[in-house]
Write a protein that holds these residues in place. Structure first.
Motif, short mmCIF file in Angstrom:
data_model
loop_
_atom_site.label_atom_id
_atom_site.label_comp_id
_atom_site.label_asym_id
_atom_site.label_seq_id
_atom_site.Cartn_x
_atom_site.Cartn_y
_atom_site.Cartn_z
N HIS A 178 8.86 4.84 3.11
CA HIS A 178 8.38 5.50 4.62
C HIS A 178 9.59 4.38 5.61
N ALA A 179 9.22 2.98 5.58
CA ALA A 179 10.28 2.36 6.78
C ALA A 179 11.49 2.41 5.99
N ALA A 180 12.13 2.34 4.37
CA ALA A 180 13.51 2.31 4.64
C ALA A 180 13.66 3.60 4.62
N THR A 181 12.80 4.78 5.24
CA THR A 181 13.82 6.00 6.08
C THR A 181 14.25 6.26 6.91
N ALA A 182 13.37 5.31 7.61
CA ALA A 182 13.72 5.17 9.64
C ALA A 182 14.42 4.22 9.71
N VAL A 183 14.68 3.08 8.86
CA VAL A 183 15.64 1.91 9.15
C VAL A 183 17.13 3.25 9.01
N ARG A 184 17.47 3.22 7.44
CA ARG A 184 18.01 4.25 7.14
C ARG A 184 18.85 5.84 7.84
N GLY A 185 17.40 5.67 8.95
CA GLY A 185 17.61 7.25 10.16
C GLY A 185 18.35 6.05 11.01
N ALA A 186 18.01 5.04 11.39
CA ALA A 186 18.51 3.73 13.05
C ALA A 186 19.91 3.57 12.45
N PRO A 244 0.39 -1.29 -0.17
CA PRO A 244 0.71 -0.42 -0.78
C PRO A 244 1.32 1.31 0.10
N SER A 245 -0.18 2.36 -0.55
CA SER A 245 1.17 3.04 -0.16
C SER A 245 0.21 4.97 0.37
N MET A 246 1.05 5.70 1.23
CA MET A 246 0.46 6.78 1.81
C MET A 246 0.93 7.80 2.06
N THR A 247 0.92 8.82 2.66
CA THR A 247 1.89 10.20 2.72
C THR A 247 2.14 9.75 3.91
N ALA A 248 2.92 10.53 4.15
CA ALA A 248 4.07 10.15 5.78
C ALA A 248 3.44 10.48 6.97
N GLN A 249 1.89 11.32 6.62
CA GLN A 249 1.29 11.06 8.28
C GLN A 249 0.41 10.53 8.86
N THR A 278 11.14 12.46 11.01
CA THR A 278 11.57 11.49 10.11
C THR A 278 11.32 11.52 8.51
N LEU A 279 10.43 11.23 8.63
CA LEU A 279 9.04 10.81 7.23
C LEU A 279 9.35 11.82 6.69
N ARG A 280 9.07 12.90 6.85
CA ARG A 280 8.89 14.57 6.50
C ARG A 280 10.29 15.12 5.65
N SER A 281 11.60 14.65 6.39
CA SER A 281 12.85 15.54 6.06
C SER A 281 12.53 14.32 4.65
N GLY A 282 12.33 13.43 4.25
CA GLY A 282 12.44 13.22 3.39
C GLY A 282 11.78 12.59 2.12
N ALA A 283 10.08 12.68 2.94
CA ALA A 283 9.40 12.24 1.64
C ALA A 283 8.13 13.40 1.46
N GLY A 284 8.50 14.52 2.42
CA GLY A 284 7.60 15.74 2.53
C GLY A 284 5.95 14.98 2.58
N ALA A 285 5.11 15.54 1.64
CA ALA A 285 3.44 15.09 1.28
C ALA A 285 3.52 14.44 0.14
N ALA A 286 4.39 13.33 0.02
CA ALA A 286 4.29 12.55 -0.83
C ALA A 286 3.71 11.41 -1.20
N VAL A 287 2.88 11.02 -1.62
CA VAL A 287 2.00 9.60 -1.47
C VAL A 287 3.03 8.37 -2.19
N LEU A 288 3.79 7.54 -0.70
CA LEU A 288 4.39 6.97 -0.57
C LEU A 288 4.86 5.43 -0.57
#
Length: 202
Positions: free
Chosen positions: A79-87, A40-45, A64-74
């Motif tokens: 989204h999970a990959a962004t958080a993993v990279r942050g960790a 599924p796809s969704m916004t960061a919010q 964490t997510l808005r730093s890379g995705a903004g309001a985009a539907v992804l």
């Protein structure tokens, strides 16, 4: 003669193209297949609202997510990959800070040095586990899918907890606070990974 040659080349092209298209279709390009889930796809919010049980976690998620995705539907895998990279980035910063403290003589007591050493073992295990999670997410949740992701982020959390147990006697240590923040990042990655569906059964 020339016409016959063109016809032969056309037939050869079609004979190669049809199996190729069949292979691409079987691999699930553009959607799910027997090996890959329909992600599924969704916004960061929306993603953060779906996984956050506390205000603190939701704020961490949005930062964490808005730093890379903004309001985009992804896709949720992104989204999970962004958080993993942050960790993983946070782990690296903590290991560098711990090394600097040890090398600079800021940890004089042998027992605390041993706790730092045990903590770094936990970080090494977490880094290896979360790197595998990053690879699985890059593959779009294929392969072991949700089960493989869960095994990876569970090992990551255990690595963070292993560090924390060694630091319980040193709550004033700067490493103590950093480890707590890193565990929260790992937990956020785990929660977002939980949005990735299991692959369809064969």
């Amino acid at each position: 003669m020339a016409k016959a040659a063109r016809t032969t080349r056309s037939l050869l092209f079609v004979s190669v193209l049809i199996p190729l298209l069949a292979t691409l279709g079987a691999d699930g390009v553009g959607g799910g297949s027997s090996r890959c889930p329909l992600v599924p796809s969704m916004t960061a919010q929306s993603a953060c609202s779906a996984v956050s049980g506390t205000r603190h976690m939701r704020e961490l998620c949005l930062r964490t997510l808005r730093s890379g995705a903004g309001a985009a539907v992804l896709p949720v895998t992104r989204h999970a990959a962004t958080a993993v990279r942050g960790a993983l980035d946070s782990y690296a910063a903590t290991v560098a800070a711990a090394t600097s403290l040890l090398d600079g003589g800021a940890v004089p007591a042998d027992a605390e040095k041993a706790a730092f050493g045990d903590c770094m073992v936990g970080y090494g295990r977490a880094r290896g586990a979360m790197s595998r999670v990053a690879d699985d997410l890059a593959a779009g949740g294929c392969g072991d899918g949700a089960a493989g992701l869960k095994a990876g982020y569970t090992a990551g959390l255990r690595g963070m907890d292993g560090c924390r147990r060694g630091l319980l006697n040193y709550p004033a240590s700067p490493l103590y606070a950093r480890n707590l923040a890193d565990r929260n990042m790992t937990l956020l990655a785990a929660l977002l990974c939980s949005l990735v569906p299991a692959p369809p059964s064969a």
